[in-house]
Design a protein around this motif. Structure first.
Motif, PDB file in Angstrom:
ATOM      1  N   VAL A 264       2.784  17.527  -9.099  1.00 16.22           N
ATOM      2  CA  VAL A 264       2.095  18.379 -10.069  1.00 16.22           C
ATOM      3  C   VAL A 264       3.025  19.487 -10.546  1.00 16.22           C
ATOM      4  N   SER A 265       3.675  20.169  -9.615  1.00 20.55           N
ATOM      5  CA  SER A 265       4.530  21.288  -9.993  1.00 20.55           C
ATOM      6  C   SER A 265       5.772  20.852 -10.769  1.00 20.55           C
ATOM      7  N   ARG A 266       6.203  19.607 -10.572  1.00 20.14           N
ATOM      8  CA  ARG A 266       7.408  19.105 -11.246  1.00 20.14           C
ATOM      9  C   ARG A 266       7.095  18.244 -12.467  1.00 20.14           C
ATOM     10  N   GLY A 267       5.825  18.076 -12.779  1.00 24.97           N
ATOM     11  CA  GLY A 267       5.450  17.277 -13.937  1.00 24.97           C
ATOM     12  C   GLY A 267       5.714  15.799 -13.760  1.00 24.97           C
ATOM     13  N   ILE A 268       5.540  15.297 -12.540  1.00 24.45           N
ATOM     14  CA  ILE A 268       5.791  13.888 -12.230  1.00 24.45           C
ATOM     15  C   ILE A 268       4.460  13.155 -12.109  1.00 24.45           C
ATOM     16  N   ASP A 269       4.345  12.052 -12.813  1.00 29.51           N
ATOM     17  CA  ASP A 269       3.143  11.224 -12.782  1.00 29.51           C
ATOM     18  C   ASP A 269       3.147  10.384 -11.499  1.00 29.51           C
ATOM     19  N   GLU A 270       2.042  10.394 -10.761  1.00 29.81           N
ATOM     20  CA  GLU A 270       1.959   9.624  -9.514  1.00 29.81           C
ATOM     21  C   GLU A 270       2.166   8.136  -9.752  1.00 29.81           C
ATOM     22  N   GLU A 271       1.758   7.635 -10.890  1.00 27.01           N
ATOM     23  CA  GLU A 271       1.951   6.209 -11.199  1.00 27.01           C
ATOM     24  C   GLU A 271       3.434   5.885 -11.345  1.00 27.01           C
ATOM     25  N   GLU A 272       4.211   6.833 -11.854  1.00 26.16           N
ATOM     26  CA  GLU A 272       5.661   6.634 -11.963  1.00 26.16           C
ATOM     27  C   GLU A 272       6.278   6.563 -10.560  1.00 26.16           C
ATOM     28  N   ILE A 273       5.810   7.396  -9.645  1.00 26.74           N
ATOM     29  CA  ILE A 273       6.290   7.356  -8.257  1.00 26.74           C
ATOM     30  C   ILE A 273       6.031   5.974  -7.669  1.00 26.74           C
ATOM     31  N   LYS A 274       4.811   5.496  -7.821  1.00 26.35           N
ATOM     32  CA  LYS A 274       4.439   4.185  -7.276  1.00 26.35           C
ATOM     33  C   LYS A 274       5.267   3.072  -7.897  1.00 26.35           C
ATOM     34  N   ARG A 275       5.500   3.150  -9.200  1.00 28.83           N
ATOM     35  CA  ARG A 275       6.279   2.118  -9.892  1.00 28.83           C
ATOM     36  C   ARG A 275       7.709   2.082  -9.372  1.00 28.83           C
ATOM     37  N   ILE A 276       8.293   3.252  -9.160  1.00 29.68           N
ATOM     38  CA  ILE A 276       9.672   3.306  -8.686  1.00 29.68           C
ATOM     39  C   ILE A 276       9.782   2.827  -7.242  1.00 29.68           C
ATOM     40  N   VAL A 277       8.801   3.130  -6.415  1.00 26.45           N
ATOM     41  CA  VAL A 277       8.823   2.641  -5.031  1.00 26.45           C
ATOM     42  C   VAL A 277       8.758   1.111  -4.999  1.00 26.45           C
TER      43      VAL A 277
ATOM     44  N   HIS B 255      11.005   8.111   0.903  1.00 23.21           N
ATOM     45  CA  HIS B 255       9.875   7.511   1.615  1.00 23.21           C
ATOM     46  C   HIS B 255      10.271   7.054   3.010  1.00 23.21           C
ATOM     47  N   SER B 256       9.265   6.657   3.774  1.00 24.30           N
ATOM     48  CA  SER B 256       9.434   6.319   5.182  1.00 24.30           C
ATOM     49  C   SER B 256      10.002   4.934   5.419  1.00 24.30           C
ATOM     50  N   GLY B 257       9.985   4.098   4.421  1.00 26.34           N
ATOM     51  CA  GLY B 257      10.379   2.698   4.585  1.00 26.34           C
ATOM     52  C   GLY B 257       9.165   1.809   4.392  1.00 26.34           C
ATOM     53  N   LYS B 258       9.420   0.582   4.021  1.00 23.23           N
ATOM     54  CA  LYS B 258       8.340  -0.362   3.741  1.00 23.23           C
ATOM     55  C   LYS B 258       8.114  -1.236   4.961  1.00 23.23           C
ATOM     56  N   PHE B 259       7.046  -0.936   5.694  1.00 22.54           N
ATOM     57  CA  PHE B 259       6.733  -1.654   6.918  1.00 22.54           C
ATOM     58  C   PHE B 259       5.262  -2.068   6.906  1.00 22.54           C
ATOM     59  N   ASN B 260       4.988  -3.286   7.360  1.00 19.67           N
ATOM     60  CA  ASN B 260       3.617  -3.796   7.434  1.00 19.67           C
ATOM     61  C   ASN B 260       2.863  -3.608   6.117  1.00 19.67           C
ATOM     62  N   ASN B 261       3.553  -3.890   5.012  1.00 17.93           N
ATOM     63  CA  ASN B 261       2.973  -3.811   3.666  1.00 17.93           C
ATOM     64  C   ASN B 261       2.476  -2.422   3.281  1.00 17.93           C
ATOM     65  N   SER B 262       3.058  -1.377   3.874  1.00 16.69           N
ATOM     66  CA  SER B 262       2.709  -0.019   3.447  1.00 16.69           C
ATOM     67  C   SER B 262       3.952   0.861   3.477  1.00 16.69           C
ATOM     68  N   VAL B 263       3.898   1.920   2.714  1.00 14.81           N
ATOM     69  CA  VAL B 263       4.990   2.884   2.651  1.00 14.81           C
ATOM     70  C   VAL B 263       4.390   4.268   2.441  1.00 14.81           C
ATOM     71  N   THR B 264       4.934   5.264   3.143  1.00 16.27           N
ATOM     72  CA  THR B 264       4.493   6.646   2.978  1.00 16.27           C
ATOM     73  C   THR B 264       5.558   7.386   2.176  1.00 16.27           C
TER      74      THR B 264
ATOM     75  N   LYS C 267       0.863  -1.181   0.000  1.00 13.89           N
ATOM     76  CA  LYS C 267       0.000   0.000   0.000  1.00 13.89           C
ATOM     77  C   LYS C 267       0.901   1.233   0.000  1.00 13.89           C
ATOM     78  N   ILE C 268       0.764   2.062  -1.030  1.00 10.77           N
ATOM     79  CA  ILE C 268       1.598   3.253  -1.169  1.00 10.77           C
ATOM     80  C   ILE C 268       0.764   4.482  -0.843  1.00 10.77           C
ATOM     81  N   ILE C 269       1.192   5.209   0.193  1.00 14.28           N
ATOM     82  CA  ILE C 269       0.488   6.400   0.653  1.00 14.28           C
ATOM     83  C   ILE C 269       1.271   7.627   0.179  1.00 14.28           C
ATOM     84  N   LEU C 270       0.608   8.484  -0.576  1.00 15.60           N
ATOM     85  CA  LEU C 270       1.232   9.712  -1.061  1.00 15.60           C
ATOM     86  C   LEU C 270       0.755  10.882  -0.201  1.00 15.60           C
ATOM     87  N   THR C 271       1.695  11.572   0.439  1.00 13.52           N
ATOM     88  CA  THR C 271       1.336  12.712   1.283  1.00 13.52           C
ATOM     89  C   THR C 271       0.873  13.877   0.405  1.00 13.52           C
ATOM     90  N   ALA C 272       0.232  14.844   1.024  1.00 14.89           N
ATOM     91  CA  ALA C 272      -0.195  16.044   0.296  1.00 14.89           C
ATOM     92  C   ALA C 272       1.022  16.741  -0.308  1.00 14.89           C
TER      93      ALA C 272
END
Length: 95
Positions: free
Chosen positions: A17-30, A66-75, A5-10
């Protein structure tokens, strides 16, 4: 194995958005980074991969913090486009 579970902070959403980065690309790289390192000074993790810059239409390096991958989630804290020489500065060795 359960899906991560990937949690994206505000903050990361605003920066994406300001840097032209697709959220799906962030998730893929994580979930599938080229490399991931632990930052002892800031007590967080950094990973990177290649992604499409939607402004320049070129493939570039994208670093995700990111915060690290713990309990199947990452922030995810933030993400940014980065040059290869800067990746080495942050401790990556597979550049």
């Amino acid at each position: 194995m359960p899906q991560l579970k990937i949690i994206l902070t505000a903050h990361v959403r605003e920066r994406a958005v300001s840097r032209g980065i697709d959220e799906e690309e962030i998730k893929r790289i994580v979930t599938n980074p080229i490399e991931e390192v632990f930052d002892k000074e800031n007590f967080n993790y950094k990973c990177y991969g290649q992604a499409m810059d939607h402004y320049t239409k070129q493939t570039c390096y994208l670093m995700v913090v990111h915060s690290g991958k713990f309990n199947n989630s990452v922030t995810v804290i933030t993400s940014m486009w980065i040059y290869p020489r800067r990746l080495k500065f942050y401790g990556f060795s597979k550049v």
